[in-house]
Design a protein around this motif. Structure first.
Motif, PDB file in Angstrom:
ATOM      1  N   LEU A  13      26.564 -14.019   3.340  1.00  0.00           N
ATOM      2  CA  LEU A  13      25.924 -14.969   4.238  1.00  0.00           C
ATOM      3  C   LEU A  13      24.817 -15.672   3.453  1.00  0.00           C
ATOM      4  N   ILE A  14      24.711 -16.978   3.659  1.00  0.00           N
ATOM      5  CA  ILE A  14      23.664 -17.762   3.004  1.00  0.00           C
ATOM      6  C   ILE A  14      22.667 -18.148   4.084  1.00  0.00           C
ATOM      7  N   TYR A  15      21.390 -18.027   3.768  1.00  0.00           N
ATOM      8  CA  TYR A  15      20.376 -18.246   4.805  1.00  0.00           C
ATOM      9  C   TYR A  15      19.040 -18.469   4.132  1.00  0.00           C
ATOM     10  N   ARG A  16      18.032 -18.723   4.944  1.00  0.00           N
ATOM     11  CA  ARG A  16      16.681 -18.841   4.400  1.00  0.00           C
ATOM     12  C   ARG A  16      16.017 -17.489   4.559  1.00  0.00           C
ATOM     13  N   GLY A  17      15.800 -16.845   3.428  1.00  0.00           N
ATOM     14  CA  GLY A  17      15.345 -15.466   3.501  1.00  0.00           C
ATOM     15  C   GLY A  17      14.152 -15.200   2.627  1.00  0.00           C
ATOM     16  N   ARG A  18      14.327 -14.303   1.712  1.00  0.00           N
ATOM     17  CA  ARG A  18      13.219 -13.772   0.925  1.00  0.00           C
ATOM     18  C   ARG A  18      12.313 -14.892   0.379  1.00  0.00           C
ATOM     19  N   GLY A  19      11.027 -14.761   0.647  1.00  0.00           N
ATOM     20  CA  GLY A  19      10.069 -15.760   0.175  1.00  0.00           C
ATOM     21  C   GLY A  19      10.324 -17.128   0.783  1.00  0.00           C
ATOM     22  N   ARG A  20      10.998 -17.121   1.923  1.00  0.00           N
ATOM     23  CA  ARG A  20      11.361 -18.370   2.613  1.00  0.00           C
ATOM     24  C   ARG A  20      12.210 -19.287   1.746  1.00  0.00           C
ATOM     25  N   SER A  21      12.870 -18.715   0.763  1.00  0.00           N
ATOM     26  CA  SER A  21      13.747 -19.519  -0.079  1.00  0.00           C
ATOM     27  C   SER A  21      15.205 -19.224   0.291  1.00  0.00           C
ATOM     28  N   ILE A  22      16.113 -20.000  -0.285  1.00  0.00           N
ATOM     29  CA  ILE A  22      17.523 -19.824   0.057  1.00  0.00           C
ATOM     30  C   ILE A  22      18.010 -18.507  -0.554  1.00  0.00           C
ATOM     31  N   ALA A  23      18.631 -17.709   0.268  1.00  0.00           N
ATOM     32  CA  ALA A  23      19.024 -16.364  -0.152  1.00  0.00           C
ATOM     33  C   ALA A  23      20.480 -16.114   0.216  1.00  0.00           C
ATOM     34  N   MET A  24      21.048 -15.081  -0.398  1.00  0.00           N
ATOM     35  CA  MET A  24      22.403 -14.641  -0.052  1.00  0.00           C
ATOM     36  C   MET A  24      22.366 -13.150   0.240  1.00  0.00           C
ATOM     37  N   TRP A  25      23.063 -12.790   1.287  1.00  0.00           N
ATOM     38  CA  TRP A  25      23.208 -11.377   1.645  1.00  0.00           C
ATOM     39  C   TRP A  25      24.664 -11.006   1.415  1.00  0.00           C
ATOM     40  N   SER A  26      24.860 -10.066   0.543  1.00  0.00           N
ATOM     41  CA  SER A  26      26.212  -9.652   0.199  1.00  0.00           C
ATOM     42  C   SER A  26      26.810  -8.848   1.355  1.00  0.00           C
ATOM     43  N   ILE A  27      27.950  -9.296   1.842  1.00  0.00           N
ATOM     44  CA  ILE A  27      28.592  -8.540   2.926  1.00  0.00           C
ATOM     45  C   ILE A  27      29.095  -7.186   2.416  1.00  0.00           C
ATOM     46  N   PRO A  28      29.714  -7.128   1.226  1.00  0.00           N
ATOM     47  CA  PRO A  28      30.171  -5.800   0.769  1.00  0.00           C
ATOM     48  C   PRO A  28      29.031  -4.848   0.446  1.00  0.00           C
ATOM     49  N   SER A  29      27.976  -5.326  -0.201  1.00  0.00           N
ATOM     50  CA  SER A  29      26.963  -4.383  -0.688  1.00  0.00           C
ATOM     51  C   SER A  29      25.662  -4.406   0.090  1.00  0.00           C
ATOM     52  N   GLY A  30      25.415  -5.444   0.855  1.00  0.00           N
ATOM     53  CA  GLY A  30      24.142  -5.554   1.564  1.00  0.00           C
ATOM     54  C   GLY A  30      22.995  -6.011   0.687  1.00  0.00           C
ATOM     55  N   LYS A  31      23.284  -6.346  -0.557  1.00  0.00           N
ATOM     56  CA  LYS A  31      22.230  -6.737  -1.497  1.00  0.00           C
ATOM     57  C   LYS A  31      21.758  -8.159  -1.191  1.00  0.00           C
ATOM     58  N   VAL A  32      20.453  -8.368  -1.313  1.00  0.00           N
ATOM     59  CA  VAL A  32      19.879  -9.702  -1.078  1.00  0.00           C
ATOM     60  C   VAL A  32      19.423 -10.295  -2.406  1.00  0.00           C
ATOM     61  N   THR A  33      19.831 -11.526  -2.654  1.00  0.00           N
ATOM     62  CA  THR A  33      19.367 -12.260  -3.835  1.00  0.00           C
ATOM     63  C   THR A  33      18.898 -13.626  -3.356  1.00  0.00           C
TER      64      THR A  33
END
Lengths: 476, 946
Positions: B874-894
């Protein structure tokens, strides 16, 4: 940087010697962006109006790295947002002796022109736009390119002496139809004490490189030379240096300062988002930077203590500024204003000190409020400190305002340069000179476009505009 | 006569001849259109009472609601007002008629006690009344003989000079009287009131708009009144109504083409002027016609212009409102066309390659150089951006010199030196066209595989030509060997050997064709993006324009960008651009004053995309545009409601062969972007839902101007209209109370008599209708479809309510509820993302089949954007209010540090990429990178490395 003795008369009569001393006192080069590494925009070159057009170089329209800012922040109801990344709206020139050099963001080159005629002496192409004015040092020209390299070429011939990149394996990206490096050099090259300083930076999530090389050889290693790799940065716009520090603008991010000898980061100035790419450091240790814009501020220039990074005061609505002869000259809000710097500086330091106390008190009160202790004794103490600081700041503000010596209305607010007796300012479609004593307009000339760049050397005035034109004016 | 006297006489003479002395200065010149109402001198402030709203376009005006709004000057007495002569003039738009109507006055009119003066209206006529000390002892009312029209601007002036009264409408005298004589007879007590007929007995409010209001202590002559009316001509002249408002397209060389459509044929003139310049260009479109198209030329770079269209009507001239455009957004070739050189092999080769590519704009790589002539010819014969590359410094230098001499170097063409032509550091897939000058001249440079790597997926074309003249057998053989096994199509003509290929779509590539990804509102691109599940798996392919200046701001939640087949579409402030998804080259753009819609969570988007057409709503119309060229293929008009209010096009979506549309009340879609309200986040009026009064279907080809079917409705909630499996799903309220609504936006009354409805997309026939039976979506309500599942999400009472149904029957499968994350910054209005297995509703996911909740938390959103899906993330506005990705398989956020999306949905996936056109630059709040970007999977680059 004064012109060297090559310009002195060959006949050493007593009168000739006297004239030569006077000439040397008045003659000055413009060897780097903003005249010197402090980016003072102050020259000892005396330009005597009326000036007359000497030549015009009509280049293609510059292609700035970034488009203009948003028209407004509609949520915060702020119009006319200042660009925080407008470091390359025109072909800024440097001039030493009888030559002029500039970099082109359009045809990716650096050109050398004959200062007397405007004729091209040589052209050196690179693989990407050259966005910041070159630097002249000991017969060499230094510049960086969007191709990810820094170049040193012979000032007279354009022959490459060395070129260098911190990246072993480059990867190009498409940028407005051109292929540039993922690590372009958009800071230009600053040379100080034989060391060439520059940065390669573009994307905050990729590494950025701040580099210090031996200017003569392009070699890394040795005392005072370094290659520092950091992420989270967007270094861009001309670097500024004091004797021991290197000030780096970051576009929309607030500027950062490094130790000039080690490349160690020493911290940032101001709040996050207080960006801009215009910087100046004074001999008194004041760093002035802008024109950032953050929630309600008005795109002003901000004054900091270069050493402690303490915020001193804002020059509201100021666009450009130069400090010469104990006076601050600044443009903005349709005015050219002169301020008594000797009186202003200690007051602004005092103001900054109280500002720090006010912020500390406010932070403490916020913390206490979160803890539900905003009615206790401690809160009362901090509220009193805040009130006292505010009171003192209000009083100081009146005294600071009283430091204004004169102010004249002008539409020339885009660029500023001070000579020994005049202040030159560039505007939309014209450039003008004002007397430093009282601000009386002494001379004006029309140019095509917005006059973003001013420089002076060898009795000539150079004006760069956003149409890609460079104008040279000389005394009549 | 001494010199001082001469000077005085001279001054008097100058005044007499210039008319300076005659220039009237108003006693009061009210600055309406502001919430604080000072007069021109800034001395008097009118006290504003009641509901006050102002508008700034087409002019600043204050809106009087007819019930509460009026301005008072409580301290003003008769002594402060004109005594003998008076002129009262106003620029007014009437919003009602009334027996007793006042706009400004100071009077008492109580039975036989009549004193003071008034400018106002009586029924549907403007009126001016004065009572004087030498008059009949009562007010004399002058009335205009013709009625006024509601909703039109008028200049109205009443003049009394102590002997005669005159009434002027639009500069023309329409009534006069000599009944009053001498000074104005003021009452000792009255109210100096703007916006009401007010005395001791009456208080009738004015309904309408006021732009200007001036009171003079002098009787202005008729010519001055005429001049004042003339200055307002653009307001007073009857407005020109369009069937389709103007569309401006920039053309190379400082030109532009403007199209517009009228409701009835008429001859037109387009009047264009540079902002701040009095000089006006007039371009005539003389032939009386409904459709017009004119060309503008000589436009200056980075310059703002305004234009109006004047048409000859039966009732005099009609004038459009002023439109503006700015050549800063002219992304075409700079205005110096390259000169034609003596024909050479490169001239012909460029022509053939451009024809084979089938496009005139894009990015062309000239791989291997022999002087630069081929790069020049491609640039000259097309509008492409051209990049040459070679591994020989002398060849690179020679090409640069040649291209610089031709005036195109750096402007349209650039050349790069690469250390190894077989592995140039260019991003994979950047080129719409690859040609080789080296091959053309018989030098087998680099590798064919490398050339193919550079081709854009889904249509990039390699055209390799070799000029046969002088080509020896050995070279010919070597070339043949080089292309062997590369899958190129070989050919031979009289002059050339030719090899070509076109790159197919990337395996796993998806698209973003509707507001929430697809017509089913899944918010999923279904794009594999090279298997990426984190930002580390993607690299920047391009960055640059459009910048923040292109858009409105970061806050008003504009329609999402769209992407399909290698083209990205992005909306700005009344404009749109088509951008090469793989290289960022702007293919075309349109300036469209009618293109604006905001507040997507409470409405639907104004555009959608399919394989062949971009469908763009412009008020009453949908324009069908060619995605690669922007050419207008057809225009469809919203079907009118019989005997109903005026409508405009609301929803637009594609399914099967049908273009599904909806009709909303005119003015219902949100377009406001200024101020805190336009954040559309705060609970209240911004949460009103835009609803449609009908759904309909057109043949998507645009060949038929009549709809295949129209299904009337009462309040079809636009944010729920969903297409899937040949069906149209939506929520509709049949609450009888809704009939009173006149805005097309609805609040809590929607939740009564709410149905879930399913129509057949081909026929409009109702397939099922069931009571919605959902928690009121006071904040937002959405509907989404994936094969076999229909999901409704309503948000209210601090909770997200998720419902899942069988789309065939409408039967409920499961329902769930959880607390929203917060009540601001979109924490209460997130749109769900669906994939084949689950529905993701922050911070949980629910198994689509069972409704079982997955407890593994999604990456938490920060800021106002909503989530979008790719295959593995999933792509969203996340960490540090910047564009982030949440991995569906691993749950990792980048995340990509300091990269900000817009305040709703501006980062999408499609064509195998993550695309993020600039959407956040208007935020003066942070360290944002502020640029448009395209990210490509690193796995593509790595394949090259291997």
């Amino acid at each position: 940087m004064m012109r060297t003795k090559r310009n002195l008369p060959r006949v050493w009569s007593p009168l000739g010697a006297l004239l030569a001393v006077c000439a040397a006192a008045q003659a000055d080069d413009w060897p780097t962006f903003g005249h010197d590494n402090r980016r003072s925009r102050v020259t000892r070159e005396r330009l005597a109006p009326p000036l007359t057009p000497a030549w015009k170089y009509a280049g293609p329209r510059p292609r700035p790295a970034w488009p203009g800012p948003a028209k407004w922040d509609a949520y915060a109801r702020i119009k006319d947002l200042a660009s925080m990344r407008d470091f390359d709206p025109a072909y800024f020139v440097i001039a030493v002796g009888d030559k002029v050099w500039f970099g082109s963001s359009t045809d990716d080159s650096v050109r050398c022109l004959d200062a007397a005629t405007g004729n091209t002496v040589w052209t050196k192409f690179t693989g990407g736009p050259v966005r910041v004015a070159p630097t002249w040092w000991k017969g060499n020209i230094y510049f960086g390119s969007d191709d990810g390299k820094v170049y040193c070429v012979d000032a007279a011939t354009g022959e490459e002496r060395w070129a260098w990149s911190p990246v072993k394996k480059d990867q190009w990206v498409v940028n407005n139809g051109k292929l540039i490096s993922t690590w372009p050099c958009r800071t230009g090259v600053l040379v100080q004490d034989g060391v060439a300083y520059f940065a390669m930076s573009l994307l905050p999530w990729e590494p950025s490189y701040l580099c210090a090389l031996d200017a003569a050889t392009g070699r890394t290693g040795g005392a005072g030379r370094f290659v520092v790799e950091r992420t989270g940065m967007a270094m861009q716009g001309a670097l500024t240096a004091s004797a021991a520090r290197l000030f780096v603008s970051q576009g929309r991010q607030n500027p950062i300062v490094f130790d000039l000898r080690t490349g160690k980061p020493l911290g940032k100035f101001g709040k996050g988002g207080n960006g801009g790419v215009w910087g100046l450091v004074t001999p008194e240790g004041v760093f002035i930077h802008g024109r950032g814009q953050n929630h309600g501020s008005d795109g002003e220039l901000r004054e900091f203590d270069a050493e402690s990074r303490l915020r001193l005061i804002r020059f509201r609505k100021a666009r450009r500024l130069a400090i010469a002869g104990g006076m601050v000259y600044l443009t903005g809000a349709g005015k050219l204003t002169a301020i008594d710097w000797a009186r202003y500086l200690p007051l602004s330091r005092e103001y900054g000190g109280h500002g720090a106390k006010l912020r500390a008190a406010q932070a403490k009160l916020k913390q206490l409020r979160k803890q539900g202790k905003d009615k206790g004794e401690e809160a009362t103490k901090w509220r009193a400190q805040a009130a006292e600081a505010r009171k003192r700041m209000d009083a100081l503000l009146k005294r600071l305002n009283a430091c204004t010596l004169w102010s004249v209305r002008t539409d020339c607010v885009r660029s500023l340069m001070a000579t020994p007796d005049l202040v030159f300012a560039g505007g939309d479609g014209r450039v003008a000179a004002f007397g430093r004593e009282a601000g009386r307009e002494r001379w004006t000339a029309t140019v095509a476009g917005k006059a973003y760049g001013l420089a002076a050397a060898a009795g000539r005035l150079f004006v760069s505009t956003d149409t890609g034109a460079i104008y040279a004016f000389r005394p009549q | 006569m001494n010199s001082k006297l001469l000077t005085r006489w001279g001054a008097l003479l100058w005044i007499a001849t210039t008319g300076f002395a005659a220039k009237p200065q108003p006693l009061h010149d009210w600055r309406l259109g502001r919430l604080l109402v000072p007069d021109a001198n800034g001395k008097h402030y009118a006290q504003v009472e009641g509901r006050v709203t102002v508008e700034t376009a087409p002019v600043r005006a204050m809106i009087f609601d007819g019930e509460t709004t009026r301005l008072e000057l409580p301290d003003t007495t008769a002594a402060d007002l004109p005594q003998r002569a008076i002129t009262v003039e106003m620029c007014v738009m009437m919003g009602h008629t009334a027996r007793w109507g006042g706009v400004v006055g100071f009077l008492q009119d109580n039975g036989k006690y009549e004193k003071g003066w008034l400018l106002g209206y009586e029924n549907d006529r403007f009126s001016f009344a004065v009572a004087s000390v030498g008059g009949p002892g009562r007010l004399t009312y002058l009335k205009s003989p013709k009625p006024f029209a509601l909703g039109r601007w008028y200049h109205v002036a009443g003049v009394y000079d102590g002997a005669a009264m005159r009434l002027y409408v639009n500069g023309r005298q329409v009534a006069q009287s000599a009944a009053q004589k001498g000074d104005i007879d003021y009452p000792p007590h009255a109210w100096y009131t703007i916006g009401a007929y007010r005395d001791d007995n009456e208080n009738y409010f004015f309904k309408g708009k006021l732009h200007q209001l001036r009171v003079y202590a002098a009787a202005l002559p008729q010519k001055v009144i005429e001049a004042h009316a003339r200055a307002l001509e653009s307001l007073l002249i009857q407005p020109l109504e369009f069937a389709a408002e103007p569309r401006l397209r920039f053309l190379p060389g400082g030109r532009a083409r403007v199209r517009w459509d009228l409701a009835a044929p008429a001859a037109c003139v387009l009047e264009c002027e540079r902002k701040g310049d009095a000089e006006r260009i007039r371009i005539e479109s003389k032939k009386p016609a409904a459709a017009h198209e004119v060309a503008l030329s000589g436009l200056r770079p980075k310059t703002a212009y305004t234009y109006r269209i004047r048409a000859s009507g039966l009732d005099g001239d009609l004038l459009s409102k002023a439109y503006s455009f700015d050549t800063t957004f002219d992304y075409t070739r700079p205005p110096t066309p390259p000169t034609r050189l003596a024909p050479a092999a490169e001239t012909d080769a460029a022509r053939r390659a451009i024809a084979a590519a089938g496009m005139r704009r894009g990015l062309c790589v000239v791989y291997g150089l022999e002087g630069g002539r081929l790069a020049y010819e491609v640039a000259r014969q097309s509008e492409m951006v051209v990049v040459g590359v070679d591994d020989s410094p002398p060849r690179v230098a020679a090409a640069r010199q040649f291209l610089r001499r031709q005036g195109v170097y750096g402007v349209q063409v650039s050349v790069r030196l690469a250390s190894d032509l077989a592995a140039v550091p260019m991003p994979t897939g950047l080129a719409d066209l690859v040609v080789s000058e080296a091959w053309l001249r018989g030098r087998r440079a680099g590798s064919v595989q490398e050339m193919q790597r550079l081709l854009r997926p889904d249509g990039g074309r390699l055209v390799l030509l070799a000029f046969k003249d002088g080509l020896d057998a050995a070279t010919r053989k070597a070339m043949g060997a080089a292309v062997a096994n590369a899958g190129l199509k070989a050919g031979e003509s009289a002059k050339y050997l030719e090899w070509s290929c076109a790159r197919g779509p990337l395996p796993g590539a998806g698209s973003w064709t509707h507001e929430y990804g697809d017509a089913g509102n899944s918010a999923n691109s279904w794009d594999d993006v090279g298997g990426a599940d984190g930002t580390d798996d993607l690299s920047v392919q391009w960055l640059g324009k459009p910048g923040a200046d292109f858009g409105i701001d970061r806050n008003p939640r504009m329609p999402a960008p769209l992407a399909n087949h290698g083209v990205l579409f992005h909306q700005g402030l009344n404009r749109l651009a088509a951008i090469g998804a793989w290289n960022g080259v702007i293919l075309w753009s349109l300036e469209m004053p009618a293109l604006r819609r905001v507040n997507m969570p409470h409405d639907c988007a104004n555009w959608c995309l399919d394989d062949d057409t971009l469908h763009v709503v412009a008020r009453d119309n949908v324009l069908l545009l060619d995605p690669r060229t922007g050419r207008e293929q057809a225009r469809l008009v919203v079907p009118p409601e019989p005997d109903g209010p005026a409508g405009e096009w609301g929803y637009v979506g594609r399914t099967g062969k049908w273009l599904i549309g909806s009709r909303v009340r005119r003015g219902a879609p949100f377009t406001q972007y200024w101020g805190g309200f336009a954040w559309y986040d705060k609970i209240g009026k911004a949460q009103m839902k835009v609803c449609s009064r009908a759904l309909f279907a057109f043949d998507a080809s645009g060949t038929s101007p009549t709809p295949a079917w129209v299904a009337p409705g009462q309040a079809i909630i636009n944010s729920t209209i969903t297409l899937g499996a040949g069906r149209v799903f939506y929520l509709e309220s049949r609450n009888p109370a809704l009939k009173e609504n006149t805005t097309g936006r609805f609040g809590d009354e929607l939740w009564t008599d709410l149905d879930r409805v399913c129509l057949d997309a081909a026929t409009g026939k109702e397939l099922w209708r069931r009571p919605a039976d959902i928690a009121p979506g006071k904040i937002v309500v959405y509907m989404s479809w994936v094969p076999g599942r229909l999901v409704v999400m309503s948000s209210g009472d601090k909770s997200y309510h998720v419902y899942c149904y069988d789309p065939k029957t409408g039967e409920r499968r499961w329902a769930a509820k959880h607390a929203w994350t917060r009540d601001n910054h979109s924490g209460h209005m997130q749109h769900p993302v669906l994939d084949r297995k689950a529905v993701y509703q922050e911070p949980y996911a629910y198994d689509l089949a069972t409704g079982k909740r997955w407890e593994r938390g999604m990456g938490r959103h920060e800021g106002c954007a909503t989530y979008v899906g790719v295959r593995n993330a999933l792509i969203y506005r996340g960490r540090g209010r910047s564009i982030a990705m949440w991995s569906i398989p691993s749950g990792k956020v980048t995340n990509w540090a300091y990269l900000r999306p817009s305040c709703w949905l501006s980062t999408i996936a499609g064509s195998g990429m993550v695309l993020s056109p600039e959407g956040g630059g208007g935020c003066s709040c942070g360290n944002w990178l502020e640029t448009s970007l395209g990210f490509a999977p690193k796995s593509l680059q790595e394949r090259r490395a291997k």
